[in-house]
Design an enzyme around this catalytic site. Structure first.
Site, short mmCIF file in Angstrom:
data_model
loop_
_atom_site.label_atom_id
_atom_site.label_comp_id
_atom_site.label_asym_id
_atom_site.label_seq_id
_atom_site.Cartn_x
_atom_site.Cartn_y
_atom_site.Cartn_z
N GLU A 166 24.35 13.30 64.14
CA GLU A 166 25.25 14.27 64.37
C GLU A 166 24.72 15.31 65.32
O GLU A 166 23.86 15.83 64.67
CB GLU A 166 25.39 14.65 63.10
CG GLU A 166 26.72 15.63 62.82
CD GLU A 166 27.96 15.08 63.11
OE1 GLU A 166 28.86 15.75 63.92
OE2 GLU A 166 28.30 13.94 62.97
N ARG A 205 33.82 4.94 59.46
CA ARG A 205 33.01 5.53 58.61
C ARG A 205 33.85 6.83 57.99
O ARG A 205 34.57 7.50 58.53
CB ARG A 205 31.78 6.17 59.51
CG ARG A 205 30.95 7.21 58.64
CD ARG A 205 29.73 7.75 59.41
NE ARG A 205 28.98 9.00 58.60
CZ ARG A 205 29.50 10.17 59.01
NH1 ARG A 205 30.25 10.51 59.91
NH2 ARG A 205 28.60 11.13 58.19
N ASP A 265 21.46 15.03 60.93
CA ASP A 265 22.19 16.18 61.70
C ASP A 265 21.14 16.90 62.58
O ASP A 265 20.43 17.57 62.02
CB ASP A 265 22.65 17.00 60.35
CG ASP A 265 23.97 17.26 60.13
OD1 ASP A 265 24.63 16.84 61.22
OD2 ASP A 265 24.63 17.58 59.24
N HIS A 273 25.64 10.02 52.99
CA HIS A 273 25.91 11.26 53.71
C HIS A 273 24.93 12.32 53.55
O HIS A 273 24.25 12.30 52.62
CB HIS A 273 27.31 11.72 52.93
CG HIS A 273 27.69 12.82 53.39
ND1 HIS A 273 28.22 13.05 54.83
CD2 HIS A 273 28.08 14.18 53.03
CE1 HIS A 273 28.52 14.20 54.80
NE2 HIS A 273 28.61 15.02 53.92
N ASN A 274 24.73 13.21 54.70
CA ASN A 274 23.78 14.15 54.63
C ASN A 274 22.39 13.73 53.91
O ASN A 274 22.00 14.23 52.93
CB ASN A 274 24.21 15.25 53.96
CG ASN A 274 25.18 16.15 54.76
OD1 ASN A 274 25.46 15.58 55.87
ND2 ASN A 274 26.15 17.00 54.10
N SER A 304 0.73 -1.15 0.03
CA SER A 304 -0.04 -0.02 -0.08
C SER A 304 0.95 1.05 -0.10
O SER A 304 0.34 2.46 -0.07
CB SER A 304 -0.81 0.03 1.24
OG SER A 304 0.16 -0.06 2.35
N GLU A 319 22.36 9.34 57.67
CA GLU A 319 22.77 10.36 58.75
C GLU A 319 21.79 11.42 59.05
O GLU A 319 20.87 11.79 58.15
CB GLU A 319 24.01 11.00 58.00
CG GLU A 319 24.88 12.29 58.71
CD GLU A 319 25.71 12.92 58.07
OE1 GLU A 319 26.47 13.66 58.81
OE2 GLU A 319 25.99 13.14 57.07
N HIS A 330 21.59 21.15 57.30
CA HIS A 330 22.90 21.26 57.19
C HIS A 330 23.43 22.59 58.05
O HIS A 330 23.27 23.47 57.43
CB HIS A 330 23.36 21.19 55.91
CG HIS A 330 24.86 20.74 55.79
ND1 HIS A 330 25.36 19.82 56.41
CD2 HIS A 330 25.69 21.37 54.80
CE1 HIS A 330 26.70 19.72 55.97
NE2 HIS A 330 26.81 20.51 55.14
N LYS A 363 27.64 9.59 70.36
CA LYS A 363 28.43 9.59 71.61
C LYS A 363 27.43 8.83 72.56
O LYS A 363 26.34 8.76 72.64
CB LYS A 363 28.38 11.13 71.92
CG LYS A 363 29.31 11.85 70.95
CD LYS A 363 30.84 11.78 71.36
CE LYS A 363 31.50 12.78 70.35
NZ LYS A 363 32.37 12.10 69.37
#
Length: 752
Positions: A381, A543, A334, A302-303, A184, A332, A347, A432
């Site tokens: 943190e 770490r 903070d 991280h972050n 066609s 993590e 942050h 800590k």
């Protein structure tokens, strides 16, 4: 045409009709849009109600998950206005933002939630062949400009350009005429599929097929066994494997009856999981999960709260959800003092936005064990006052409940770290601690204690007026801080400590103490005492995190940290590139559970392994890796420039101990992203194959500027299958880009 298995589904029927819903971007941006499922049951179309406005579409394949109710920050912010049963969120693959929607009624919301989930499930269950047919017919729709369901030669020619094929007119016309069975002058849907299949004839695979086929028409069971034994170097019951492959991949029933494989079946097998470069036996959990935690590499972020860069980026709970859903096992947090006594996460000293600590804990509680049942470490943190530390402890206990590990596993003073197996379903706090684990069994712990504050001593100070390099002054901060007993009690096996020296650690440190290093400190220790570092990491966790100078959230190369046996190598998960490719590659084994067992010579304190002198270790067996890069299939277009076609080259990189770091490239092929053929052979000597990662990168060659990235695939050398294999390429952000692949031949032999 509703695909089989989806017919008669009421939810899909109403999606095909379409629905008006609100698209929500913030508390103030809430606009009505008309959403509708297209007839292909693969695409969602939507536009605003105003006439004449452009419409948008997205593919069902781009959607990773559907979340019901107020499960995103945007929807939580309008929870008072719209009830949860009308709200849902579409989460996209890769790094694309979510789509938050509110339906007019709970029924309509349910209809879309169930319908979308059904469509996603249907897509995931599709075979390779259906997926390819689907892909072809998607292209057909894109190119059929006048929507008459047929394509003339000009439309076909434009389509080839879109598909990254540069084909001479004469050849294209010949194929067009052959495919136009109805004569066609146009191709209908199935004629186009035929045209496409002629176009993608795999000469490279045909060569291999004919080499092993006794009659050139099919592979008998015996032929296939020879191929699996001699080329693919498969072990075990070869006859059984050959039968299974025919059962699984052979489309022709007649061939199946004869226990034979046609060329089509052979092609399907080579394109499947069994024919891929990644050994399917290492997809699931295949490693011993009962060793101490410090014997594993642990996928770490991280972050985690940042979605963009470190200075002005948007903080979001979504960062945690995405990382955990990618198998990340150490995130993590903070923490800083916030308003109304509620601690916040952001942050510090920057313009990043702030989120509530309790929202982060909620997200972790909900998503920690969706993709992996092995433990999650919350790396805290802590910059909070004692009062807000108590609030943190309350949220952790209240929200996590039994998931939070509050005491040693058997309630006795422990002598070593427990295993991922022991800690399944548990969330551990790394922070800590007042005193040690031993004291908590003696019952003598004061209420609050002053300790040196935070791990991350290198704080990037940012001056609001001028953001140059000068103002990013490093300052070592030794402020004293008080710890609350309540928060300290939540720390069991991961006590954050300040690192003194390897010698000091050998004598004084406890197995549950974790030191953190910036990447530069870690490199310094590696240069000065590589074997000591490996030895240290055989008995406790370490770490490593990116330097504060990386304000753009770029990543370092994690391989050098793994070479020293560092377990918690924290990367910016939100940033695509080599670092995350290696991380995704390493953790793609073992069911993506986020834990990978270190090689035995890095776990045994008696063995002295130094990444700089791998030839000195016991059991040193170097290998030669030979890779023949044969061809590429349907590489994606990278350059949006009209009419530009890829000039692809393949680079193979070895990432491992310093002696093994190497890269080699094939030549580039001009103007062919569709089916380039190289037949180039690359050879590498690998001295520590147990640590080596192999990364395949496809780039678009550019003689005047930096090559453009096309796709990549990374895997541990120990997971490579030998013989003829396909490599299914991934995009920049680690999501798949079917049907893009490379075809290679792999051989691994001892280094003579």
């Amino acid at each position: 045409r509703i695909p089989e298995g989806l017919q008669g589904d009421d939810n899909l029927q109403s999606m095909l009709v379409g629905t008006v819903m609100r698209k929500i971007k913030s508390r103030t941006w809430k606009k009505q849009r008309y959403f509708k499922l297209q007839d292909d049951c693969m695409t969602i179309w939507y536009k605003s109600k105003k006439a004449g406005n452009a419409h948008s579409t997205f593919s069902v394949g781009d959607v990773e998950a559907v979340r019901e109710g107020h499960q995103s920050e945007v929807l939580l912010s309008i929870a008072d206005e719209f009830p949860a049963d009308r709200c849902f969120t579409l989460v996209f693959r890769g790094r694309r933002g979510n789509l938050d929607l509110v339906a007019e009624s709970a029924e309509e919301a349910q209809s879309w939630i169930r319908g979308m989930r059904k469509l996603i499930e249907n897509l995931e269950n599709m075979g390779e062949r259906e997926r390819l047919d689907q892909w072809i017919s998607d292209w057909f729709k894109k190119a059929d400009k006048n929507n008459d369901g047929r394509m003339n030669f000009k439309e076909v020619r434009d389509l080839l350009k879109m598909m990254n094929v540069d084909m001479n007119e004469h050849h294209a016309h010949r194929l067009f005429t052959m495919a136009d069975k109805s004569q066609s002058g146009t191709l209908e849907d199935d004629e186009f599929v035929l045209f496409y299949k002629m176009l993608t004839q795999r000469e490279d695979v045909l060569r291999v097929f004919q080499e092993y086929s006794a009659d050139g028409q099919k592979l008998s069971l015996r032929d296939l066994e020879d191929f699996l034994r001699e080329e693919q170097l498969e072990g075990g019951d070869i006859q059984q494997q050959a039968k299974q492959l025919i059962e699984r991949h052979e489309p022709s029933d007649a061939a199946k009856q004869l226990n034979a494989m046609t060329f089509d079946g052979f092609l399907m097998y080579l394109g499947s999981a069994e024919g891929s470069i990644f050994n399917p036996q290492q997809r699931g959990i295949f490693q011993d999960m009962s060793q101490p935690l410090c014997h594993y590499f642990i996928s770490s972020s991280h972050n985690t709260y940042l979605m963009e860069d470190q200075l002005r980026g948007h903080s979001s709970v979504e960062g945690y959800i995405r990382a955990l859903n990618r198998g990340c096992r150490c995130v993590e947090v903070d923490c800083w003092d916030g308003a109304n006594g509620e601690p916040i996460v952001y942050h510090g000293h920057t313009f990043t936005s702030k989120i509530l600590f309790k929202d982060v804990v909620n997200a972790v509680s909900n998503y920690a064990f969706k993709v992996s049942e092995y433990p999650v470490i919350l790396s805290i943190e802590n910059h909070c006052s004692v009062e807000q530390q108590r609030v943190m402890a309350h949220h952790l206990n209240h929200i996590l409940g039994d998931k939070l590990l509050k005491s040693t596993l058997d309630g006795k003073a422990p002598i070593g770290l427990p295993s991922p197996e022991d800690l399944k379903g548990k969330i551990l706090l790394k922070a800590k601690k007042i005193g040690g684990l031993e004291e908590s069994f003696g019952g003598m712990v004061e209420d609050t204690l002053t300790v040196e504050v935070s791990d991350e001593e290198e704080v990037a100070e940012i001056d609001e007026d001028n953001l140059h390099r000068e103002s990013l002054r490093r300052r070592v901060k030794k402020s004293k801080q008080r710890l609350s007993k309540e928060l300290s009690d939540c720390v069991v096996y991961c006590k954050s400590v300040h690192f003194n020296s390897f010698k000091h650690s050998r004598i004084h440190s406890k197995f549950y103490e974790v030191a953190s290093f910036t990447e530069s400190k870690a490199r310094k220790h590696m240069r000065e005492a590589g074997a000591e570092f490996v030895h240290h990491n055989a008995r406790q966790l370490t770490r490593v995190y990116p330097s504060g100078f990386r304000t753009d959230s770029s990543n370092f190369n994690p391989q050098e940290m793994w070479n020293a046996g560092c377990q918690i190598v924290a990367l910016n998960f939100q940033t695509a590139g080599e670092g995350m490719d290696l991380n995704d590659g390493l953790f793609s084994v073992n069911s993506c559970c986020g834990y990978v067992l270190k090689p035995s010579f890095m776990r045994d304190p008696e063995k002295r392994f130094d990444p700089d002198t791998p030839q000195k270790r016991d059991g040193y067996r170097p290998l030669v890796l030979t890779i023949q890069v044969i061809s590429g299939q349907q590489l994606p277009k990278v350059n949006i420039k009209e009419g530009s076609i890829v000039d692809p080259l393949v680079r193979v990189e070895i990432h491992g101990v310093p002696m093994d770091q190497a890269k080699q490239e094939t030549r580039y092929i001009e103007n062919n992203g569709f089916n380039p053929v190289w037949y180039d052979t690359l050879r590498f000597s690998v001295h520590t194959p147990e640590l080596a990662m192999v990364r395949f990168v496809v780039e678009d060659y550019d003689k005047t500027s930096k090559n453009d990235f096309v796709g990549q695939y990374t895997l541990p050398m120990s997971c490579m299958q030998q013989g003829y294999r396909h490599i299914h390429l991934l995009s920049k952000d680690g999501t798949s880009i079917p049907p893009s692949s490379l075809f290679v031949h792999i051989r691994i032999s001892p280094l003579e």
